[in-house]
Design a protein around this motif. Structure first.
Motif, PDB file in Angstrom:
ATOM      1  N   ILE A 275       0.032   2.410 -25.130  1.00  0.00           N
ATOM      2  CA  ILE A 275      -0.936   2.735 -24.079  1.00  0.00           C
ATOM      3  C   ILE A 275      -0.577   4.048 -23.394  1.00  0.00           C
ATOM      4  CG2 ILE A 275      -1.924   1.983 -21.883  1.00  0.00           C
ATOM      5  CD1 ILE A 275      -1.502  -0.885 -22.747  1.00  0.00           C
ATOM      6  N   THR A 276       0.707   4.260 -23.106  1.00  0.00           N
ATOM      7  CA  THR A 276       1.118   5.388 -22.248  1.00  0.00           C
ATOM      8  C   THR A 276       1.512   6.653 -23.011  1.00  0.00           C
ATOM      9  OG1 THR A 276       3.413   4.597 -22.213  1.00  0.00           O
ATOM     10  CG2 THR A 276       1.938   3.774 -20.499  1.00  0.00           C
ATOM     11  N   ARG A 277       1.328   6.681 -24.317  1.00  0.00           N
ATOM     12  CA  ARG A 277       1.838   7.802 -25.122  1.00  0.00           C
ATOM     13  C   ARG A 277       1.273   9.150 -24.691  1.00  0.00           C
ATOM     14  NH1 ARG A 277      -2.375   5.541 -27.477  1.00  0.00           N
ATOM     15  NH2 ARG A 277      -3.857   6.785 -28.704  1.00  0.00           N
ATOM     16  N   THR A 278       0.050   9.191 -24.136  1.00  0.00           N
ATOM     17  CA  THR A 278      -0.555  10.460 -23.710  1.00  0.00           C
ATOM     18  C   THR A 278      -0.608  10.612 -22.196  1.00  0.00           C
ATOM     19  OG1 THR A 278      -2.785   9.488 -23.767  1.00  0.00           O
ATOM     20  CG2 THR A 278      -1.982  10.532 -25.797  1.00  0.00           C
ATOM     21  N   PHE A 279       0.010   9.684 -21.469  1.00  0.00           N
ATOM     22  CA  PHE A 279      -0.057   9.702 -20.009  1.00  0.00           C
ATOM     23  C   PHE A 279       0.910  10.735 -19.428  1.00  0.00           C
ATOM     24  CE2 PHE A 279      -1.606   5.037 -19.291  1.00  0.00           C
ATOM     25  CZ  PHE A 279      -2.752   5.324 -20.018  1.00  0.00           C
ATOM     26  N   ILE A 280       0.671  11.130 -18.198  1.00  0.00           N
ATOM     27  CA  ILE A 280       1.576  12.052 -17.500  1.00  0.00           C
ATOM     28  C   ILE A 280       2.953  11.414 -17.354  1.00  0.00           C
ATOM     29  CG2 ILE A 280       1.999  13.268 -15.321  1.00  0.00           C
ATOM     30  CD1 ILE A 280      -1.083  13.360 -14.969  1.00  0.00           C
ATOM     31  N   PHE A 281       2.971  10.148 -16.942  1.00  0.00           N
ATOM     32  CA  PHE A 281       4.207   9.383 -16.838  1.00  0.00           C
ATOM     33  C   PHE A 281       4.228   8.421 -18.017  1.00  0.00           C
ATOM     34  CE2 PHE A 281       6.832   5.833 -15.380  1.00  0.00           C
ATOM     35  CZ  PHE A 281       7.924   6.494 -14.835  1.00  0.00           C
ATOM     36  N   LYS A 282       5.040   8.720 -19.009  1.00  0.00           N
ATOM     37  CA  LYS A 282       5.031   7.980 -20.272  1.00  0.00           C
ATOM     38  C   LYS A 282       6.032   6.826 -20.307  1.00  0.00           C
ATOM     39  CE  LYS A 282       3.762  12.032 -23.079  1.00  0.00           C
ATOM     40  NZ  LYS A 282       3.637  12.959 -21.930  1.00  0.00           N
ATOM     41  N   ASP A 283       6.941   6.770 -19.332  1.00  0.00           N
ATOM     42  CA  ASP A 283       8.081   5.858 -19.431  1.00  0.00           C
ATOM     43  C   ASP A 283       7.721   4.381 -19.313  1.00  0.00           C
ATOM     44  OD1 ASP A 283       9.599   8.075 -19.731  1.00  0.00           O
ATOM     45  OD2 ASP A 283      10.501   8.027 -17.735  1.00  0.00           O
ATOM     46  N   SER A 284       6.664   4.060 -18.596  1.00  0.00           N
ATOM     47  CA  SER A 284       6.348   2.653 -18.374  1.00  0.00           C
ATOM     48  C   SER A 284       4.883   2.484 -18.013  1.00  0.00           C
ATOM     49  CB  SER A 284       7.219   2.086 -17.248  1.00  0.00           C
ATOM     50  OG  SER A 284       6.913   0.733 -17.010  1.00  0.00           O
ATOM     51  N   PHE A 285       4.322   1.358 -18.453  1.00  0.00           N
ATOM     52  CA  PHE A 285       2.960   1.020 -18.064  1.00  0.00           C
ATOM     53  C   PHE A 285       2.941   0.320 -16.712  1.00  0.00           C
ATOM     54  CE2 PHE A 285      -1.031  -1.652 -18.941  1.00  0.00           C
ATOM     55  CZ  PHE A 285      -1.880  -0.626 -18.531  1.00  0.00           C
ATOM     56  N   ASN A 286       4.046  -0.353 -16.369  1.00  0.00           N
ATOM     57  CA  ASN A 286       4.147  -1.010 -15.065  1.00  0.00           C
ATOM     58  C   ASN A 286       5.580  -0.908 -14.561  1.00  0.00           C
ATOM     59  OD1 ASN A 286       3.857  -2.538 -12.773  1.00  0.00           O
ATOM     60  ND2 ASN A 286       2.730  -4.188 -13.756  1.00  0.00           N
ATOM     61  N   GLY A 287       5.902   0.244 -14.016  1.00  0.00           N
ATOM     62  CA  GLY A 287       7.264   0.509 -13.569  1.00  0.00           C
ATOM     63  C   GLY A 287       7.682  -0.258 -12.332  1.00  0.00           C
ATOM     64  N   SER A 288       6.740  -0.908 -11.636  1.00  0.00           N
ATOM     65  CA  SER A 288       7.087  -1.648 -10.424  1.00  0.00           C
ATOM     66  C   SER A 288       7.854  -2.932 -10.709  1.00  0.00           C
ATOM     67  CB  SER A 288       5.809  -2.006  -9.643  1.00  0.00           C
ATOM     68  OG  SER A 288       5.212  -0.862  -9.099  1.00  0.00           O
TER      69      SER A 288
ATOM     70  N   ALA B 278      10.373   3.755  -1.935  1.00  0.00           N
ATOM     71  CA  ALA B 278      11.676   3.084  -1.916  1.00  0.00           C
ATOM     72  C   ALA B 278      11.937   2.420  -0.567  1.00  0.00           C
ATOM     73  CB  ALA B 278      12.781   4.085  -2.230  1.00  0.00           C
ATOM     74  N   ILE B 279      11.521   3.067   0.509  1.00  0.00           N
ATOM     75  CA  ILE B 279      11.684   2.480   1.845  1.00  0.00           C
ATOM     76  C   ILE B 279      10.811   1.237   1.981  1.00  0.00           C
ATOM     77  CG2 ILE B 279      11.289   2.875   4.303  1.00  0.00           C
ATOM     78  CD1 ILE B 279      12.018   5.843   3.768  1.00  0.00           C
ATOM     79  N   ALA B 280       9.601   1.288   1.415  1.00  0.00           N
ATOM     80  CA  ALA B 280       8.711   0.120   1.451  1.00  0.00           C
ATOM     81  C   ALA B 280       9.311  -1.051   0.672  1.00  0.00           C
ATOM     82  CB  ALA B 280       7.345   0.487   0.872  1.00  0.00           C
ATOM     83  N   VAL B 281       9.982  -0.759  -0.443  1.00  0.00           N
ATOM     84  CA  VAL B 281      10.640  -1.813  -1.224  1.00  0.00           C
ATOM     85  C   VAL B 281      11.762  -2.451  -0.400  1.00  0.00           C
ATOM     86  CG1 VAL B 281      12.051  -2.292  -3.271  1.00  0.00           C
ATOM     87  CG2 VAL B 281      10.014  -0.860  -3.464  1.00  0.00           C
ATOM     88  N   LEU B 282      12.493  -1.642   0.355  1.00  0.00           N
ATOM     89  CA  LEU B 282      13.523  -2.196   1.239  1.00  0.00           C
ATOM     90  C   LEU B 282      12.906  -3.160   2.247  1.00  0.00           C
ATOM     91  CD1 LEU B 282      15.786   0.892   2.082  1.00  0.00           C
ATOM     92  CD2 LEU B 282      16.260  -0.957   0.475  1.00  0.00           C
TER      93      LEU B 282
ATOM     94  N   LEU C 143       0.831  -1.208   0.000  1.00  0.00           N
ATOM     95  CA  LEU C 143       0.000   0.000   0.000  1.00  0.00           C
ATOM     96  C   LEU C 143       0.864   1.256   0.000  1.00  0.00           C
ATOM     97  CD1 LEU C 143      -2.867  -0.921   2.500  1.00  0.00           C
ATOM     98  CD2 LEU C 143      -3.084  -0.510   0.039  1.00  0.00           C
ATOM     99  N   ALA C 144       1.980   1.227   0.734  1.00  0.00           N
ATOM    100  CA  ALA C 144       2.882   2.381   0.776  1.00  0.00           C
ATOM    101  C   ALA C 144       3.478   2.654  -0.599  1.00  0.00           C
ATOM    102  CB  ALA C 144       3.993   2.144   1.802  1.00  0.00           C
ATOM    103  N   VAL C 145       3.848   1.585  -1.326  1.00  0.00           N
ATOM    104  CA  VAL C 145       4.367   1.753  -2.687  1.00  0.00           C
ATOM    105  C   VAL C 145       3.298   2.357  -3.583  1.00  0.00           C
ATOM    106  CG1 VAL C 145       5.173   0.505  -4.733  1.00  0.00           C
ATOM    107  CG2 VAL C 145       6.063  -0.101  -2.486  1.00  0.00           C
ATOM    108  N   LEU C 146       2.072   1.885  -3.435  1.00  0.00           N
ATOM    109  CA  LEU C 146       0.957   2.416  -4.233  1.00  0.00           C
ATOM    110  C   LEU C 146       0.780   3.915  -3.976  1.00  0.00           C
ATOM    111  CD1 LEU C 146      -2.509   0.699  -4.669  1.00  0.00           C
ATOM    112  CD2 LEU C 146      -2.349   3.137  -4.240  1.00  0.00           C
ATOM    113  N   VAL C 147       0.745   4.313  -2.714  1.00  0.00           N
ATOM    114  CA  VAL C 147       0.570   5.730  -2.366  1.00  0.00           C
ATOM    115  C   VAL C 147       1.712   6.565  -2.937  1.00  0.00           C
ATOM    116  CG1 VAL C 147       0.562   7.381  -0.453  1.00  0.00           C
ATOM    117  CG2 VAL C 147      -0.786   5.274  -0.295  1.00  0.00           C
ATOM    118  N   SER C 148       2.939   6.067  -2.769  1.00  0.00           N
ATOM    119  CA  SER C 148       4.106   6.801  -3.250  1.00  0.00           C
ATOM    120  C   SER C 148       4.067   6.972  -4.766  1.00  0.00           C
ATOM    121  CB  SER C 148       5.374   6.050  -2.838  1.00  0.00           C
ATOM    122  OG  SER C 148       6.523   6.782  -3.154  1.00  0.00           O
ATOM    123  N   HIS C 149       3.739   5.907  -5.481  1.00  0.00           N
ATOM    124  CA  HIS C 149       3.676   5.976  -6.944  1.00  0.00           C
ATOM    125  C   HIS C 149       2.557   6.874  -7.433  1.00  0.00           C
ATOM    126  CE1 HIS C 149       5.996   1.947  -7.720  1.00  0.00           C
ATOM    127  NE2 HIS C 149       6.793   2.961  -7.441  1.00  0.00           N
TER     128      HIS C 149
END
Length: 339
Positions: A128-141, A43-47, A17-23
């Motif tokens: 899919i992500t060409r018009t998104f705010i974050f275009k770099d990845s559809f699933n960056g996790s 990042a702390i939640a991933v640790l 949930l913390a990763v979700l909120v952060s992302h």
């Protein structure tokens, strides 16, 4: 130490949930919550994930009769759910949200994307992500999965050579050195290697601590480790060694809290944390960029959808895959005993 004697399941779900909120901040184009002088909440939640994983995976390896059966369990835990997630991303979300519509599902590009995501590749489905705010990845996790699987293999191979606490300690020290060098380097690859090396610290600190679990079995010892770990994080903030010492401190703090408290909520009945980690990012991307929901409304809607998807993943993919491997292992053990 078995899983029901700790609160690791609960911590993993809270970390997801913390990763979700952060992302959600990053994907909305806002500043991600940070621990000033150190790192982001996500990042702390991933640790936390990696520290717990290192502790439990070491237990799994030492209690498994062969490298083959150990890897069989690790593959069953990671790949079935990942492949299913890749299928949903490419063959459900692709036709619904890509510029080519249904045609995307029958293209070579979709097959390439599916295989790439299933094999730990980048999930940058630009259609899919060409018009998104974050275009770099559809699933960056998904970047962390290949690192975690690599840690599984590295740990097992190292412990095959020598089953001693010194083995994960040496590897953890190597990651500490790498972390420091990357944090002071201007090389373009340094930031990525820095992230990889910090989670390596967490994993192998967790592994090292498993060998000394008897030494901190008392409540006083766990409280002392927790207090000292928190102090280590605080005194290292805004220092050149923060990425090393704070990563160690966070890992030890998570493990001390996890073994100090007993989970009264989940108690090993289910584990949807992995499914939450798999599905949160793409659901957030779609909620943020294809709906008119506000920041907090889209976050809450994401949590609801992700819990449903993660529950389905656990019930119909992850749990059956794990049960199959455990049944197979028990059958082989019985056959060996009878022979």
């Amino acid at each position: 130490m078995i899983n029901r004697d700790n609160s690791f399941d609960l911590i993993r779900h809270l970390a997801a949930l913390a990763v979700l909120v952060s992302h959600h901040y990053v994907l909305s184009g806002q500043q991600e919550p940070m621990l000033q002088g150190y790192n982001s909440l996500g990042a702390i939640a991933v640790l936390a994930f990696f520290a717990i994983s290192g502790f439990l995976i070491t237990q799994s390896f030492l209690n498994t009769r062969s490298f083959y059966h150990y890897m069989e369990k690790r593959i069953a835990r990671i790949f079935p759910a990942l492949i299913a997630c890749a299928f949903v991303m490419v063959y459900f979300c692709g036709p619904a949200f890509s510029k080519n519509g249904v045609g995307y599902a029958f293209s070579l590009e979709s097959l390439t994307d599916f295989l790439k995501v299933s094999a730990f590749g980048r999930a940058d489905i630009g259609d899919i992500t060409r018009t998104f705010i974050f275009k770099d990845s559809f699933n960056g996790s998904l970047w962390s999965l290949k690192i975690e699987f690599g840690c599984y293999v590295l740990l097992a191979l190292a412990l095959l050579v020598m089953r001693r606490a010194a083995v994960p300690q040496i590897i953890a020290l190597a990651f500490c050195i790498t972390t420091y060098l990357c944090s002071t380097s201007a090389h373009p690859m340094a930031p990525k290697l820095l992230v990889y090396s910090t989670v390596g610290i967490a994993f192998f600190v967790g592994s090292s601590l498993y060998f000394y679990r008897a030494a901190f079995s008392s409540v006083k010892a766990k409280l002392l480790i927790g207090i000292l770990s928190a102090a280590l994080v605080l005194v290292s903030l805004n220092t050149p060694l923060v990425m090393v010492f704070a990563s160690i401190g966070v890992s030890l703090l998570v493990l001390s809290l996890g073994t100090l408290c007993k989970d009264r909520i989940i108690k090993s009945r289910f584990d949807i944390s992995y499914g939450m980690y798999l599905y949160a990012f793409p659901v957030q991307q779609l909620m943020i960029n294809t709906t008119a929901l506000s920041f907090y409304a889209s976050m809450l809607a994401t949590v609801a959808v992700v819990i449903v998807l993660a529950s389905l993943s656990w019930l119909f993919i992850e749990k059956p895959a794990l049960n199959y491997v455990h049944r197979k292992s028990r059958h082989q053990e019985s056959a060996t005993t009878m022979a």
